[in-house]
Design a protein around this motif. Structure first.
Motif, short mmCIF file in Angstrom:
data_model
loop_
_atom_site.label_atom_id
_atom_site.label_comp_id
_atom_site.label_asym_id
_atom_site.label_seq_id
_atom_site.Cartn_x
_atom_site.Cartn_y
_atom_site.Cartn_z
N VAL A 1 0.86 -1.19 0.00
CA VAL A 1 0.00 0.00 0.00
C VAL A 1 0.89 1.24 0.00
O VAL A 1 1.75 1.39 0.88
N TYR A 2 0.69 2.08 -1.01
CA TYR A 2 1.39 3.36 -1.02
C TYR A 2 0.42 4.44 -0.54
O TYR A 2 -0.67 4.59 -1.11
N HIS A 3 0.80 5.13 0.51
CA HIS A 3 -0.05 6.16 1.10
C HIS A 3 0.45 7.51 0.60
O HIS A 3 1.49 8.00 1.04
N ARG A 4 -0.30 8.08 -0.33
CA ARG A 4 0.18 9.31 -1.00
C ARG A 4 0.31 10.46 0.00
O ARG A 4 1.17 11.32 -0.16
N ALA A 5 -0.54 10.47 1.00
CA ALA A 5 -0.52 11.60 1.93
C ALA A 5 0.79 11.65 2.72
O ALA A 5 1.28 12.73 3.06
N SER A 6 1.36 10.48 3.00
CA SER A 6 2.59 10.46 3.81
C SER A 6 3.81 10.06 2.99
O SER A 6 4.94 10.25 3.44
N GLY A 7 3.59 9.47 1.80
CA GLY A 7 4.71 8.98 1.01
C GLY A 7 5.30 7.69 1.57
O GLY A 7 6.38 7.27 1.17
N ILE A 8 4.57 7.06 2.49
CA ILE A 8 5.07 5.84 3.13
C ILE A 8 4.46 4.61 2.46
O ILE A 8 3.28 4.59 2.11
N THR A 9 5.31 3.59 2.28
CA THR A 9 4.84 2.31 1.75
C THR A 9 4.58 1.36 2.92
O THR A 9 5.40 1.25 3.83
N HIS A 10 3.44 0.70 2.89
CA HIS A 10 3.10 -0.28 3.92
C HIS A 10 2.95 -1.65 3.27
O HIS A 10 2.48 -1.76 2.14
N LEU A 11 3.37 -2.67 3.98
CA LEU A 11 3.15 -4.04 3.52
C LEU A 11 2.18 -4.67 4.52
O LEU A 11 2.52 -4.83 5.69
N LEU A 12 0.97 -4.95 4.04
CA LEU A 12 -0.07 -5.41 4.95
C LEU A 12 -0.34 -6.90 4.76
O LEU A 12 -0.46 -7.39 3.64
N ALA A 13 -0.44 -7.60 5.89
CA ALA A 13 -0.85 -9.01 5.86
C ALA A 13 -2.31 -9.08 6.28
O ALA A 13 -2.83 -8.16 6.91
N ALA A 14 -2.98 -10.19 5.93
CA ALA A 14 -4.35 -10.41 6.37
C ALA A 14 -4.38 -10.31 7.90
O ALA A 14 -3.45 -10.74 8.56
#
Lengths: 298, 98
Positions: free
Chosen positions: B29-42
């Protein structure tokens, strides 16, 4: 033209060498002749930067003015600098120049997504070899270049965010420690740079890329596979899941964060479309065998 | 966070601020507001999808997830903990309900 070139170009340096490697032009200035002479030999077949204008400048200068003569120590400067970088002995001036060029790319390159990786190409298809330092990617890329593959890069894979193509950046291959003897046994002396002993990374010797690598350095290629080689283990090949590839490549990139969403889009496109393999190998011949087998199975 | 309040409304960050790419069991997940990439698991991607822009309270989210998936270990406290993690990283907002 980058503003930094003007800034650095205004500084006086005694010896200068300019070179283009793939799409990137460098201007290396030095207080001493020796590092420039080494660069002139290693990069003799390379062209000058487009229009004579370098993208990045590197400056090798004396830690103190008098140290230009007494036990000279080379400091690395340029458009981008690491303030805490330690000087190198003058005998390792070529290494200092190479490190300086790496530093400019790692900190300043914005046109391409940079992956710390070696790249080889065959029939227009590129294989990206990435992994931690010491994993053997330089030795493997050098060996593959002696087995019919085109060497596209040793240090950085340049991925164009617009096209997804990998652009060649065939700098001299930085062979380290055991890799030096492995490659030296297969190439004539004229293909090798000076032996650099007792560097911070051990023994280093540069392999001068062959004429094909230089002649075709303006030809990009379509990435076809990502390999994670690991030297020093029993032979094993396993597929790597996209999420693991994604994490590894973000760690292998020096400018992923700086590129923002362009970096995210480029990387996610790569990991969702390219097969990826981890290759554990006990010796280089086994590695070549595994690489060819993985490639044939694509 | 006062998650005991069933009137709290959880909302996914505005869709135009997110780029979500499903990789395998993980989603990037790329969060445009923060410029941070997240890797999310179920179950984080499933929670995001179930929240939607309209938002859900904790009880209604639990019910919605139960309708969409077979919940083997339905646990409001665990769901609240996951929501709090998503709030902490900016992918979900939490507001008092009306």
């Amino acid at each position: 033209m980058r503003a930094g070139v003007l800034r650095t170009g205004a500084l006086s340096v005694r010896h200068v060498f300019s070179v283009r490697v793939g799409p990137v032009g460098f201007r290396i200035g030095s207080d001493w002749r020796a590092p420039i002479a080494a660069l002139e030999r290693v990069y003799a077949a390379y062209p000058a930067p487009h229009g004579g204008i370098a993208d990045f400048s590197v400056r090798l200068f004396a830690a103190r003015p008098w140290r230009r003569f007494v036990r000279p120590a080379v400091m690395i400067g340029g458009d981008y600098v690491l303030p805490e970088a330690a000087p190198l002995p003058l005998a390792q001036g070529l290494l200092a120049a190479e490190m300086g060029m790496n530093l400019q790319m790692a900190l300043g390159q914005r046109h391409y997504l940079l992956l710390h990786a070696a790249v080889v190409e065959r029939e227009g298809q590129a294989m990206i070899l990435t992994g931690a330092s010491g994993a053997g990617k330089s030795t493997l890329a050098a060996l593959l270049s002696l087995r019919g593959w085109r060497l596209m890069a040793d240090e950085f894979a340049l991925i164009d965010p617009r096209t997804g193509l990998v652009h060649a950046f065939p700098r001299a291959v930085s062979l380290k420690n055991a890799g030096v003897a492995t490659i030296a046994a297969e190439v004539p002396e004229r293909r090798l740079g000076p032996l650099l002993a007792h560097t911070p990374k051990g023994t280093i010797r540069h392999l001068i890329p062959d004429t094909t690598a230089v002649a075709k350095m303006d030809c990009p290629a379509r990435p076809a596979a990502i390999l994670f080689p690991s030297f020093g283990y029993a032979r094993a090949t396993r597929a790597v899941l996209p999420s693991e590839v994604f994490v590894r490549l973000t760690q292998a990139s020096t400018n992923y964060v700086a590129l923002g969403e362009r970096g995210f889009d480029t990387l996610t496109r790569m990991v969702t479309t390219l097969p990826a393999f981890a290759i554990d190998y006990p010796d280089t011949n086994t590695a070549i065998d595994q690489v060819e087998a993985a490639w044939a199975a694509l | 966070m006062d998650g005991d309040d069933p009137r709290l409304t959880y909302r996914m960050a505005r869709p135009e601020t997110l780029s979500i790419v499903h990789l395998d069991s993980f989603s990037a997940v790329y969060h445009r507001a923060s410029g941070i990439t997240h890797l999310l698991a179920a179950p984080a991607p499933e929670i995001l999808a179930a929240l939607g822009e309209a938002g859900q309270t904790l009880p209604s989210l639990m019910a919605r997830l139960g309708a969409l998936y077979t919940l083997e270990d339905a646990d409001a406290a665990a769901l609240e903990a996951r929501l709090d993690e998503l709030v902490a990283c900016g992918l979900v907002s939490c507001e008092p309900g009306l």
